[in-house]
Scaffold this active site. Structure first.
Site, PDB file in Angstrom:
ATOM      1  N   CYS A 112      40.091  31.813  35.807  1.00 29.13           N
ATOM      2  CA  CYS A 112      38.826  32.021  36.519  1.00 29.13           C
ATOM      3  C   CYS A 112      37.653  31.458  35.739  1.00 29.13           C
ATOM      4  CB  CYS A 112      38.629  33.513  36.780  1.00 29.13           C
ATOM      5  SG  CYS A 112      38.760  34.482  35.278  1.00 29.13           S
TER       6      CYS A 112
ATOM      7  N   GLU B  43      35.759  40.734  40.559  1.00 26.89           N
ATOM      8  CA  GLU B  43      35.747  39.486  39.771  1.00 26.89           C
ATOM      9  C   GLU B  43      36.366  38.429  40.664  1.00 26.89           C
ATOM     10  OE1 GLU B  43      34.389  39.307  36.878  1.00 26.89           O
ATOM     11  OE2 GLU B  43      34.045  41.456  36.809  1.00 26.89           O
TER      12      GLU B  43
HETATM   13  P1  NAP Z   1      43.985  36.581  46.014  1.00 30.32           P
HETATM   14  O1  NAP Z   1      44.870  35.888  46.955  1.00 30.32           O
HETATM   15  O2  NAP Z   1      42.627  36.929  46.477  1.00 30.32           O
HETATM   16  O3  NAP Z   1      44.768  37.870  45.555  1.00 30.32           O
HETATM   17  C1  NAP Z   1      44.246  38.736  44.610  1.00 30.32           C
HETATM   18  C2  NAP Z   1      44.927  40.088  44.720  1.00 30.32           C
HETATM   19  O4  NAP Z   1      44.545  40.699  45.943  1.00 30.32           O
HETATM   20  C3  NAP Z   1      46.440  40.020  44.730  1.00 30.32           C
HETATM   21  O5  NAP Z   1      46.954  41.108  44.021  1.00 30.32           O
HETATM   22  C4  NAP Z   1      46.765  40.135  46.208  1.00 30.32           C
HETATM   23  O6  NAP Z   1      48.053  40.663  46.437  1.00 30.32           O
HETATM   24  C5  NAP Z   1      45.728  41.141  46.621  1.00 30.32           C
HETATM   25  N1  NAP Z   1      45.466  41.188  48.046  1.00 30.32           N
HETATM   26  C6  NAP Z   1      45.394  40.165  48.911  1.00 30.32           C
HETATM   27  N2  NAP Z   1      45.142  40.646  50.139  1.00 30.32           N
HETATM   28  C7  NAP Z   1      45.073  41.988  50.042  1.00 30.32           C
HETATM   29  C8  NAP Z   1      44.860  43.053  50.957  1.00 30.32           C
HETATM   30  N3  NAP Z   1      44.638  42.808  52.245  1.00 30.32           N
HETATM   31  N4  NAP Z   1      44.862  44.320  50.487  1.00 30.32           N
HETATM   32  C9  NAP Z   1      45.075  44.590  49.184  1.00 30.32           C
HETATM   33  N5  NAP Z   1      45.287  43.623  48.275  1.00 30.32           N
HETATM   34  C10 NAP Z   1      45.275  42.337  48.693  1.00 30.32           C
HETATM   35  O7  NAP Z   1      43.802  35.759  44.674  1.00 30.32           O
HETATM   36  P2  NAP Z   1      44.945  35.106  43.772  1.00 30.32           P
HETATM   37  O8  NAP Z   1      45.448  33.930  44.523  1.00 30.32           O
HETATM   38  O9  NAP Z   1      45.914  36.101  43.274  1.00 30.32           O
HETATM   39  O10 NAP Z   1      44.090  34.649  42.520  1.00 30.32           O
HETATM   40  C11 NAP Z   1      43.394  33.438  42.478  1.00 30.32           C
HETATM   41  C12 NAP Z   1      41.918  33.674  42.657  1.00 30.32           C
HETATM   42  O11 NAP Z   1      41.480  34.704  41.798  1.00 30.32           O
HETATM   43  C13 NAP Z   1      41.104  32.473  42.299  1.00 30.32           C
HETATM   44  O12 NAP Z   1      40.169  32.256  43.313  1.00 30.32           O
HETATM   45  C14 NAP Z   1      40.421  32.852  41.013  1.00 30.32           C
HETATM   46  O13 NAP Z   1      39.163  32.261  40.814  1.00 30.32           O
HETATM   47  C15 NAP Z   1      40.319  34.308  41.100  1.00 30.32           C
HETATM   48  N6  NAP Z   1      40.348  34.922  39.769  1.00 30.32           N
HETATM   49  C16 NAP Z   1      39.223  35.491  39.302  1.00 30.32           C
HETATM   50  C17 NAP Z   1      39.226  36.072  38.058  1.00 30.32           C
HETATM   51  C18 NAP Z   1      38.008  36.737  37.501  1.00 30.32           C
HETATM   52  O14 NAP Z   1      38.113  37.434  36.501  1.00 30.32           O
HETATM   53  N7  NAP Z   1      36.874  36.576  38.095  1.00 30.32           N
HETATM   54  C19 NAP Z   1      40.386  36.084  37.293  1.00 30.32           C
HETATM   55  C20 NAP Z   1      41.511  35.488  37.805  1.00 30.32           C
HETATM   56  C21 NAP Z   1      41.478  34.909  39.058  1.00 30.32           C
HETATM   57  P3  NAP Z   1      49.269  39.712  46.913  1.00 30.32           P
HETATM   58  O15 NAP Z   1      49.555  38.814  45.783  1.00 30.32           O
HETATM   59  O16 NAP Z   1      50.354  40.681  47.183  1.00 30.32           O
HETATM   60  O17 NAP Z   1      48.781  38.975  48.125  1.00 30.32           O
END
Ligand code: NAP
Length: 676
Positions: A297, A258
C-alpha cells in the site's frame, strides 16, 4: 500435494470449510493448494463469545500484564517463524518479503509490548493529558481518561501482508484490552491461519481473545454495536461498501480504514546525479517497486523528478529495474516473486492499460519475460513496469489508478511548488518521500504537502545508512492517510491503542479524580505519613501519603557558597543591582538548583532502605523567587506507583517547596525506584 483446509476458529473450536468454500491457487505454480470459507459459521455466536468471554478476561488484566502477554506472543512466534516462511512462498513472496511480513509483524508486537510497559499505566485506566482547572479554588477539576471498549474488534485485512497486517492491528487491540475477530483476505488466509494457530497453541491468550474467520464473514457486521470497532485494510471500493452498511452508520460503529494510495517520491532539486542523494533515490524507487512485487500500500507509484534531470532519472531507474531477477521466490537470487494470484495479475494488466493511455510504457513487457526457475504460463508473474508521463498536469489516470503491482510512472516537475502540486494530486496518500539534503526544500514541502499525506519521509546521505525505507510503516509512527488513503490512522505508538478505547471526560473533586485515576491530584486529601516514606516499601506506600519537613532558612552565605562551589555565578545570584534590573527578581535570589538540593536535604532519609535510586524529575516549575532571609519547607506526597520489575517499582512523588508565607515556590514530580 494435499489441499489445505483453511479452518476458522469459532468460540474455542476449529471449524472446517464447507461446500461454500473457495479454492486458492499457488501464486507460483497455479496449482490449487487450499480451500477456505464456510457460510454456516455462527457469526453472532462469535461476537457473543468475544464480548462475554474474551473481553472480560482481557480487562481483568492491566495494561502491563497485556504488554507482557504481547512480548510472550512475539517471542513464541519468533521461535516458530520458519513454518510461516515455508508456507508464504506460495503467495509469491521472496525471503526478503517474508522479513517484512513475518519478522516485521513480530517486531511490531515487540514494540507495542515495550511501549505498553513504558508509556501506559500499570492498571486499568489510561490518563489522557493533564488535569483541567475548572474552578477558581481547585475544588472541581477535569481529567480525560481512556478505558477499553466492551465489544469486539473486527479486523478485516488485505491479502498482501497476511502476518504483519494481522499483527499490526492485533497488538494495539490486545494492549487496549479488546478481543479480536480476524478476517484475513481469502487469497492468503492460509498463511494467516497458520499464524493464528501458532498464537492459539501457545496458550498465552485468554479464551475468547482471538477468533478467526477464514473466507467470507457472512452477516457478522450486521450485529455490531457502538462498543465494537471495525479496522479495515483493503481497497477503497470495499471500504466504501462496508462503511455504508446501515448498522455501522446507525450505531456509529468506529470504522478505521486503510485504503489504496497513489504514493509519490520527489527527487529534490539539489539531488543532482553527482550527489549520493541521486543514487539513493534510484535505490528507493527500485526497492519500493519490486518488494512484494509492488503489492504494498505504501509502494512508490509516482516518481516526480526535476525536468532538467528527467533523462538521467529515466536512464538510471530503467537500468536498475531492468536488472531485477524475477522468478521462483524460493530461489535465493530472485529479487521479485509473483503477484498473489492470476486474478491480481489480470487486474494489474487492466490498470496498466489505462495508465498507458496517458503515459509511455518504457520498461517491462509482461509478454516477454525472462523468469528464473518459474513458468510464466502457470504463475502470476509480471516484470517491473515503468511509465513516463510527459504532461502530468493534463493526465488523470497516473494520479488516480493504483495498479497494485510493480508499476510506477515517472513525471517531470518545473519547480518545487509544481512537484508538491503533483504529489498532492493523489487525493490523500499514506506516504510521500522527498530525497533532499536542503532543509529549505523540506520546509517548503511540509508547508504545502503535509496536509495531504499521512507520512512524509525525508532521506539523504546523512540518514540513509539507518533510514527505514519509504515504504515501511513503523509501529512507532502513524500509518494511514487522508482522503483516498481512507482517513484512518493505525499504530503511531500508543495513539494506535486509543482506537480500541473510549475517551471519557471525568469531572469531579480532587479526591474523586484521585480515586478514579489512582493518581494523587493537587487538592486531594493528603494523609500525614506516620513513618518516613523512605523507610516504607513500594507496596506499603499509600497514594496521597505525605511527609511535611521542617523549614530551612536560606542565607546570603548559602547563595555565595553554592555559586562558588558549583561555578554558577550568574548575575541574578551575585549582583544585587543587576538582579534588580531584571524584570523577574527583587534583588539577588537563590539558585533554583540550590532549592532542589536543599529540598532533597530536607526530605531524604539517609539510611539504606527500600528507596533504591532517584531516576529523574518531571515538570519542574520555579514559581516564585526565593531571596536570602526566606525559609523553605517541603511537602513530599506519593502521587503514583508503577510496578516495573520483579524486584522494584517506580514511585512518582509530588514535591512542593513552600516558603514562610505558605506560597509554593517550586513544584515537580520526583521519580524513584523502590523495592517491593
Ligand atoms: P479488498 O478486495 O478490498 O479486500 C480487503 C479485505 O476485505 C479482504 O479481507 C476481503 O476478503 C474483505 N472483503 C471484501 N468484501 C467484503 C465484504 N463484503 N464484507 C467483509 N469483508 C470483505 O482488497 P485486497 O485486494 O485484499 O487488497 C488490495 C488493496 O488493499 C489495494 O487497493 C491496496 O492499496 C490496499 N491496501 C491498503 C493498505 C493500507 O494499509 N492502507 C495495506 C494493504 C493493502 P476476501 O479476500 O475474502 O474477499
Amino acid at each position: 500435494m494435499a489441499i489445505q483446509n483453511v479452518q476458522s476458529f469459532v468460540a474455542g473450536h476449529w471449524v472446517d470449510p464447507n461446500d461454500a468454500a473457495r479454492t486458492i491457487q499457488s501464486a507460483v505454480s497455479g496449482e490449487t493448494i487450499a480451500r477456505a470459507g464456510n457460510d454456516a459459521l455462527d457469526v453472532a455466536g462469535m461476537l457473543d463469545h468475544a464480548r462475554h468471554v474474551g473481553g472480560p478476561a482481557l480487562r481483568k488484566l492491566g495494561f502491563h500484564d497485556r504488554a507482557r502477554m504481547l512480548k510472550a506472543l512475539a517471542t513464541h512466534l519468533s521461535a516458530h517463524k520458519q513454518v510461516l516462511y515455508d508456507v508464504s512462498f506460495s503467495t509469491g513472496a521472496t525471503q526478503a518479503d517474508h522479513l517484512i511480513d513475518i519478522d516485521g509483524g513480530i517486531g511490531t508486537l515487540f514494540v507495542f509490548a515495550s511501549k505498553g510497559r513504558r508509556e501506559l499505566p500499570d492498571g486499568p485506566v489510561f490518563i489522557d493529558g493533564s488535569i483541567e482547572q475548572l474552578s477558581k479554588s481547585g475544588s472541581f477539576l477535569g481529567q480525560h481518561i481512556c478505558t477499553p471498549l466492551k465489544g469486539t474488534a473486527i479486523h478485516i485485512n488485505a491479502f498482501n501482508f497476511p502476518v504483519w497486517g494481522m499483527l499490526e492491528k492485533l497488538a494495539p487491540t490486545l494492549l487496549a484490552g479488546m478481543p479480536a475477530i480476524i478476517k484475513p483476505a481469502t487469497t492468503t488466509g492460509y498463511v494467516a491461519e497458520r499464524a493464528v494457530r501458532i498464537i492459539l497453541d501457545s496458550g498465552i491468550l485468554p479464551e475468547g481473545a482471538l477468533q478467526l474467520v477464514s473466507g467470507s464473514m457472512g452477516a457478522m457486521l450486521d450485529h455490531l454495536t457502538h462498543q465494537d470497532v471495525v479496522s479495515f485494510t483493503g481497497s477503497a471500493q470495499t471500504a466504501l461498501h462496508l462503511r455504508s452498511i446501515p448498522v455501522i452508520q446507525q450505531n456509529s460503529v468506529r470504522f478505521v480504514a486503510e485504503q489504496d494510495s497513489l504514493n509519490a517520491s520527489i527527487l529534490g532539486p539539489d539531488a543532482t546525479p553527482d550527489t549520493p542523494e541521486f543514487e539513493l533515490f534510484v535505490k528507493e524507487v527500485h526497492r519500493e517497486m519490486t518488494t512484494k512485487a509492488g503489492q504494498k500500500c505504501t509502494a512508490i507509484r509516482r516518481i516526480i523528478a526535476p525536468e532538467d534531470l528527467i533523462t538521467s532519472v529515466l536512464d538510471a531507474v530503467s537500468v536498475r529495474l531492468g536488472r531485477t531477477i524475477v522468478g521462483d521466490p524460493r530461489d535465493k537470487d530472485v529479487q521479485m516473486g509473483a503477484l498473489v494470484s492470476a486474478a491480481q495479475k489480470e487486474d494489474v494488466l487492466n490498470k496498466v492499460a489505462d495508465i498507458a493511455s496517458e503515459a509511455e510504457h518504457v520498461l517491462g513487457d509482461p509478454d516477454q519475460m525472462t523468469l528464473r526457475g518459474a513458468d510464466p504460463s502457470k504463475g502470476a508473474f509480471v516484470p517491473p513496469m515503468l511509465f513516463y508521463c510527459a504532461d502530468p498536469d493534463a493526465a488523470t489516470s497516473v494520479h488516480e489508478i493504483e495498479a497494485f503491482g510493480p508499476v510506477a510512472t515517472l513525471m517531470p516537475y518545473k519547480d518545487l511548488d509544481h512537484a508538491v502540486e503533483l504529489a498532492n494530486r493523489g487525493g490523500g496518500s499514506l506516504v510521500a518521500s522527498v530525497i533532499t539534503r536542503d532543509g529549505e526544500v523540506a520546509r517548503s514541502v511540509v508547508a504545502e504537502a503535509a496536509s495531504h499525506h499521512g507520512r512524509l519521509y525525508f532521506n539523504n546521505r546523512d540518514s540513509m545508512a539507518e533510514s527505514t525505507g519509504h515504504g515501511s510503516p513503523l509501529p512507532h509512527m502513524v500509518h494511514g492517510g487522508p482522503g483516498r488513503a481512507g482517513g484512518g490512522e493505525e499504530m503511531g505508538g500508543i495513539r494506535g491503542v486509543m482506537h480500541y478505547m473510549q475517551r471519557t471526560a471525568i469531572q469531579g473533586s480532587p479526591d474523586v479524580l484521585s480515586a478514579i485515576s489512582d493518581n494523587w491530584v493537587p487538592g486531594a486529601k493528603k494523609e500525614d505519613a506516620s513513618i518516613h516514606p523512605f523507610r516504607q516499601t513500594f507496596d506499603a506506600l499509600k497514594i496521597g501519603e505525605t511527609l511535611h519537613t521542617d523549614a530551612r532558612k536560606i542565607t546570603l552565605e548559602d547563595v555565595d557558597h553554592f555559586a562558588h562551589f558549583t561555578g554558577d555565578t550568574f548575575y541574578a545570584h551575585m549582583d544585587e543591582e543587576a538582579a534588580r534590573r531584571n524584570p523577574f527578581f527583587p534583588g539577588r535570589v537563590a539558585h533554583g538548583y540550590l532549592l532542589l538540593s536543599f529540598a532533597a536535604g530536607l526530605f531524604v532519609d539517609p539510611d539504606e532502605g527500600p528507596v533504591l535510586a532517584n531516576t529523574g524529575l518531571d515538570g519542574l516549575r520555579f514559581m516564585k523567587p526565593v531571596v536570602p532571609g526566606d525559609s523553605i519547607r517541603v511537602a513530599l506526597s506519593v502521587k503514583h506507583k508503577t510496578r516495573r520489575t520483579a524486584d522494584y517499582g517506580e514511585v512518582r512523588w509530588h514535591v512542593s517547596i513552600i516558603n514562610q508565607n505558605d506560597e509554593p515556590v517550586a513544584e515537580y514530580a520526583l521519580l524513584t525506584m523502590n523495592a517491593y
